[in-house]
Scaffold this active site. Structure first.
Site, PDB file in Angstrom:
ATOM      1  N   THR C  52      57.134   5.277  46.330  1.00  0.00           N
ATOM      2  CA  THR C  52      57.868   4.215  47.427  1.00  0.00           C
ATOM      3  C   THR C  52      56.899   2.910  47.442  1.00  0.00           C
ATOM      4  OG1 THR C  52      57.630   6.550  48.879  1.00  0.00           O
ATOM      5  CG2 THR C  52      58.048   4.318  49.955  1.00  0.00           C
ATOM      6  N   TYR C 140      51.642  15.059  40.229  1.00  0.00           N
ATOM      7  CA  TYR C 140      52.766  14.360  40.990  1.00  0.00           C
ATOM      8  C   TYR C 140      54.167  14.916  40.255  1.00  0.00           C
ATOM      9  CZ  TYR C 140      55.730  10.799  43.367  1.00  0.00           C
ATOM     10  OH  TYR C 140      56.807  10.330  43.752  1.00  0.00           O
ATOM     11  N   LYS C 168      51.660  17.144  44.419  1.00  0.00           N
ATOM     12  CA  LYS C 168      52.485  16.688  45.365  1.00  0.00           C
ATOM     13  C   LYS C 168      53.923  16.794  44.595  1.00  0.00           C
ATOM     14  CE  LYS C 168      55.099  12.639  46.851  1.00  0.00           C
ATOM     15  NZ  LYS C 168      55.104  11.159  46.921  1.00  0.00           N
TER      16      LYS C 168
END
Lengths: 342, 342, 342, 342
Positions: C52, C140, C168
């Site tokens: 993001t 991730y 994550k």
């Protein structure tokens, strides 16, 4: 250069569209007329019950009847490669037997579909059929619709079963075709390699393919044949001119339509009544097909195979932009209508 | 037949591997030796900072240094196509300026990666760069790693920006290449079409490509060049013999390795020390690479470019089966080890 | 129920958007204001340099500066999970060291991207980093953008490296999360499981996740926090009401925009100036973003977090149909414009 | 909370496996015994001719016979949801009529397969059936095997056709289920949402699903039922314990086998003779199935539903490693055999 088969499965085989009457039944007279028309225009063979023939949308009985009609009308003029995939191995073998009895040269069996099987299972499936089939069979690889047949599997089947005489590959992947040829030809110089992707027919012939089963040959059998002849004669410069033109037509028949509706529309422009397909259409889709068929009409008119539409065709220089304005406007109106704005 | 560029971007461009020293830094002397060796073996141009050159694994400063070394060593003997993709448009434009100053013929810009962008955004990205670049640029389409560049986008960019002088496409899709040519050549006869997929170089030349940027040319520049020359001369029969052999080598370098380790291994066999790559390896992987490199050694020995391994090569008739037994046994042992059985 | 970490990495971590000034540089004052605003609204931690945060569009120096600003502004109020992926292992380790020095609680390392690596290589990559990192790290997994990290690889890394303290996962696959938990928790009860897919945050908490890093929390930190608190308290009925509303917002921010522009637009409506992103836009795209931002405004107004747009919002009963008419009309006009009809 | 249907299509529906005799024909006595056994163990309904029931591998006549046997044996004890997809709309409508006559509660129609259709065509297909069907119908979305049914299409069909009473979704995507619920429930509070992915049954119930059609319920109907009851009662903590255990079993039945062979093997361990499936197997595959069935036996023994194998089960702490050593050794031997090393 490589002798593909004794009674050769080479050249252009048309995966036959099936004309339907106004009640959705097989239109036998039209199918007979279509078969003879194709043979007269030079296709080397006929392939009923292929993906273009929408085999999955017919009942087992109808599939048999289609082959029967085609065989009867052909009357030995060209070889028939009959699609024989049924619900399971036993049913498929029964179809093989039936088609052998009708005089088919060979059958084509698509890899198992719906379930996506591993290579080992794809091998097991074809091996079981090859062991018992009374007729030569070709593998049919169409990974966008069915379980893929990989190169080692093709190699195993070709090496172990003389009944397996060829493969039709519709992936359009030129390197994949070369890998298959490398894996099979040293052991089976008679094995036939057919491409189902006319967008690259000339390159496929150049690298060693024996021919193709091309949906486009329903609409332009003369052109497909000419392109094939030029390529086999090594006249690639001339062959490629036709290849580029066929690509434009192919894309126009393939992309904006549900398969095989664009091919049905184009073949219909040659003077046949294919009727409505069995997959239902919304009214928006029917308008869409009408607009797109006009575009096909203009392309076929360029080939000098049909008259241009009464309303005429847009000038062909700025081709892509020009001849789609009509379609753009239509698309927009349809979109507005669909979203309830109009 | 088509004049691609004034100062042509045609022929074989080598997407350069980068030799590293024992501490993982750029090995400048070895890189210089490698550059000159390639030029002497006939490649038409050099392409630093491509995917084969692992551009993403270097820092921005290192990428500049690589181009600087290559430009200095090349000293104008062949044109340089410099990979210039950086973190964003501003950084990329700064790299373009730097490479222009170093004498690069053009830059190659890969489509945005990590995020998968829509065609409109891919257009916006290249348009912004093309508007400001002080040097000609080629688009680089590699849909397996980056946002795909579709045909309408290529058409728009070619029509609007004279600075966009070509495309390198690594999809290996022959029909896609034909679609690009159809969309661009009428408006931009000078536009260059390069394929990045040597598995189909000869078919690509036949349909109208201008050349290729081939990872294989790091290992076998003479062969890639010969295949290209034969194809451009229209001698497809001879060219295809090499194409089939290159395909075997290409698959052996590509599939069992992480990219571009197989190419590094093969080029290393030609007498260069590329060092360990920057992507770490497990000890199992290191053993694996050693075994696979023996297979590559045997293939290269067949080309008569290197000596066979001391232990010799398995007989080459039943090629695929034979020369992988060694590897099979290794694979099994590794698998047992991995699962803790050994 | 499961103690995730000593100094817990649980709850909602905001993957920070980065405000840019009118020249495209990091807007430090606005970033500071944004960081404090988020902390005041209850997010449990901050995650700079995530997807993001468009980490790939910044230079290595900028990425460091972003973490420095965030750490300085946060001043220990909440833990920082700093994205530390750089061009290669050495650069990544240097970033880890730098972020440790800045007081980050842990780093997050995305799996290698651009090249798609095998599980063995993904393991080798993280193992090499874990072996040398001076700071705890979380894996991730974002398979739509980077090499996937499969369950056995996660299990190996968790079992072997205490420095690997969590994962994550942005796949949004609930069963996959359960498989990871099954593979890791028996051996590592302290391991943290964070989901990056707020569309299913409540179900993820229900099955045992520790929290999430959610792009939506840039725009609606209060709501994301409330949904999390309700779910952790076992009040699923109430939590699901918010989940359905967040899903509407999430889809409206995610689908019609290029990621993360929709999140930038929504967070901008909360009173921040994020500037233009670094990915260029066409004028058609800019108009599109404006229209879509109005829709976001109406959704946020429904949450009573912002005022509705001056022009008002369409009635909200027939929500989906009604509030997109505006957008439909715009879409059509844009399409007409794009195709040159208007 | 939402009343799904009048005569509810909620709870656990078993997509019935079909026992075959030694000649590959439907084994009627065993099918009857199996149907009653399932009902006695608490499944809420039966779903013949689903993907688990291998509907594509039976002839149209066999599919009818299966429903007839199931209806007759069930004798109204539980509702029947009969898979009615046939080759085309006419044949499908004939099957709908037949199943209505047999007393089925509703039919399930899978989206068109083989050809991948656009949403507009998927809509047209279901609309045509819904317009003429004499019996309620549920849509069946299984994007890994058939054309996907997207959310707008589901919304249109639900809004326009009262005959469309539910959807079975086998994507396993929790967010997708929420999107469907959002699009349909406001207009059709009676609409039924069934998941076909038991890996996430409890989360699906939590977010608002009405039930599921789960292949696993062929093997462990008691457990599937218990998990469903706990979830519907809001006892998620307890329900999730079973969910994690079902996930282990599900993965063990799904992944290493061709679908649905693992489910057949596990259900066979409950005391039924399902015979060999209709998809042929190599001898290597048969050995493989035997080894994997031992693993299933151990998992089922853990559920205390069957006795452990005579040879005993490996200790269950280091579960994943331990109970697959047997399989690993087998795999290796098979691999060696396959490659001709042994």
């Amino acid at each position: 250069m490589y002798p593909c088969g004794l009674d050769k499965l080479e050249g252009i085989f048309t995966p036959l569209l099936v004309p339907l009457d106004e009640r959705g039944r097989i239109n036998e007279p039209e199918l007979r007329r279509f078969v003879s028309w194709l043979i007269e225009r030079g296709v080397h063979g006929l392939y009923p019950n292929g993906s273009t023939g929408e085999f999955t949308r017919f009942t087992p009985e109808e599939r048999r009847r289609i082959v029967q009609i085609v065989a009867d009308e052909t009357d030995g003029r060209v070889p028939i490669l009959a699609g024989a995939a049924e619900a399971n191995v036993n049913e498929t073998l029964a179809a093989c037997e039936a088609y052998a009895g009708m005089g088919a040269r060979a059958v084509a069996i698509v890899a198992p579909f719906y379930y996506r099987l591993t290579p080992e299972s794809v091998y097991a499936y074809f091996a079981e059929i090859a062991r018992h089939s009374p007729i030569d069979l070709t593998l049919y690889n169409i990974p966008m619709f069915a379980s893929p047949i990989d190169v080692p599997t093709i190699g195993r089947l070709a090496a172990e079963f003389p009944r397996v005489v060829g493969i039709k590959d519709s992936s359009g992947d030129v390197a994949f075709m070369m890998r298959m040829i490398t894996a099979v030809r040293p052991k089976r110089p008679d094995f036939c390699f057919l491409t189902g992707w006319e967008a690259v027919l000339v390159p496929m012939i150049m690298i060693g393919c024996d021919g193709g089963t091309h949906a486009s040959s329903n609409a332009v059998p003369e052109i497909t044949r000419r392109m094939y002849d030029l390529a086999r004669a090594g006249n690639y410069t001339e062959a490629m001119k036709w290849q580029f033109r066929i690509l434009e037509l192919f894309d126009a028949m393939l992309n904006p339509f549900e398969f095989p509706d664009g091919f049905r529309a184009a073949a219909g422009l040659r003077g046949f009544n294919f009727g409505r397909g069995r997959q239902p259409q919304t009214s928006a889709q029917r308008s869409d097909v009408a607009a797109l068929t006009s575009v096909l009409n203009c392309i076929l008119a360029d080939f000098e195979l049909v008259d241009p539409p009464a309303a005429g065709c847009p000038p062909r220089t700025g081709r892509i932009a020009e001849d789609k304005v009509e379609q753009v406007v239509f698309d927009v109106l349809r979109e507005l209508e669909k979203r309830g704005v109009l």
